[in-house]
Design a protein around this motif. Structure first.
Motif, PDB file in Angstrom:
ATOM      1  N   LYS A  26       0.994  -1.336   0.099  1.00 40.21           N
ATOM      2  CA  LYS A  26       0.079  -0.172   0.092  1.00 40.21           C
ATOM      3  C   LYS A  26       0.826   1.426  -0.204  1.00 40.21           C
ATOM      4  N   PRO A  27       1.682   1.294   1.066  1.00 37.10           N
ATOM      5  CA  PRO A  27       2.766   2.661   0.930  1.00 37.10           C
ATOM      6  C   PRO A  27       3.506   3.058  -0.719  1.00 37.10           C
ATOM      7  N   CYS A  28       3.676   1.758  -0.878  1.00 36.33           N
ATOM      8  CA  CYS A  28       4.699   1.307  -2.145  1.00 36.33           C
ATOM      9  C   CYS A  28       4.021   2.379  -3.837  1.00 36.33           C
ATOM     10  N   GLU A  88      -1.467   7.267  -4.626  1.00 35.58           N
ATOM     11  CA  GLU A  88      -2.521   7.318  -4.448  1.00 35.58           C
ATOM     12  C   GLU A  88      -4.019   7.840  -4.840  1.00 35.58           C
ATOM     13  N   LYS A 123      10.575   2.000  -3.380  1.00 34.04           N
ATOM     14  CA  LYS A 123       9.616   1.173  -2.600  1.00 34.04           C
ATOM     15  C   LYS A 123       9.674  -0.364  -2.187  1.00 34.04           C
TER      16      LYS A 123
END
Length: 203
Positions: free
Chosen positions: A74-76, A79, A160
């Motif tokens: 998800k954080p990679c 949005e 990431k």
């Protein structure tokens, strides 16, 4: 018929062509329906048969399925790609192994193809990218042939992704492809395509 000849393959049915091309879409939302590990194995068994230069097969895939793995992914993501990816049963991280040539004695045994690459970083990079992209195209077509819908995409942090999923290896991300059974939600109208004469010539 000579011994060198082979029977010509029959063209695929119109239904098959529609499944692979004419009616296939890039999906942004997916049903809550599992994609089994068995189906992913079948997908691999089709994709591996597609040609690559010197049979180098540089593509490496991480199938992100579990909730824990999705939280790492998800954080990679940018949005705008979070919701679609979290809704997909599977997100395939299509990677490229930058030491693919180490496997050439096995994959291309009739000549010393490994020697073409050792110490030639530019050739390694271009071959890995070109052929993993080619395999990624096979991946999408094979997935559609098995009844899956696809959502291939950019829109992520390569740094990431590489650190999180390929850390300590010689593999780098190429692109991502969500897999599952698509819904009509957030499905854009089909974008225009070029006509033959716009982009082709016969000489």
């Amino acid at each position: 018929m000579s011994e060198q000849s082979k029977k010509h393959a029959e063209p695929l049915s119109q239904d098959a062509l529609d499944t692979l091309f004419n009616e296939a879409r890039t999906y942004n939302d997916f049903e809550d329906t599992e994609v089994s590990d068995e189906l992913l194995h079948k997908l691999h068994d089709l994709v591996k048969m597609g040609p690559t230069s010197a049979n180098c097969c540089p593509m490496r895939v991480v199938f992100v399925k579990s909730d824990e793995a999705k939280e790492k992914l998800k954080p990679c993501l940018m949005e705008g790609n979070v919701d679609k990816t979290m809704s997909a049963p599977v997100c395939a991280i299509i990677g490229m192994n930058m030491e693919f040539y180490e496997e050439l004695p096995k994959l291309f045994p009739h000549t010393d193809a490994k020697s073409w690459f050792v110490g030639n970083d530019k050739f390694i990079e271009s071959t890995a990218f070109r052929n993993s992209s080619l395999q990624g195209g096979y991946f999408i077509m094979a997935a559609r042939a098995l009844g899956l819908d696809c959502g291939p995409m950019s829109g992520f942090s390569p740094k990431k992704i590489n650190e999180t999923f390929f850390g300590g290896t010689k593999t780098k991300v190429n692109f991502l492809c969500n897999l599952g059974y698509g819904t009509e939600k957030d499905l854009f109208p089909r974008s225009p395509r070029f006509d033959f004469d716009d982009v082709n010539s016969i000489i």
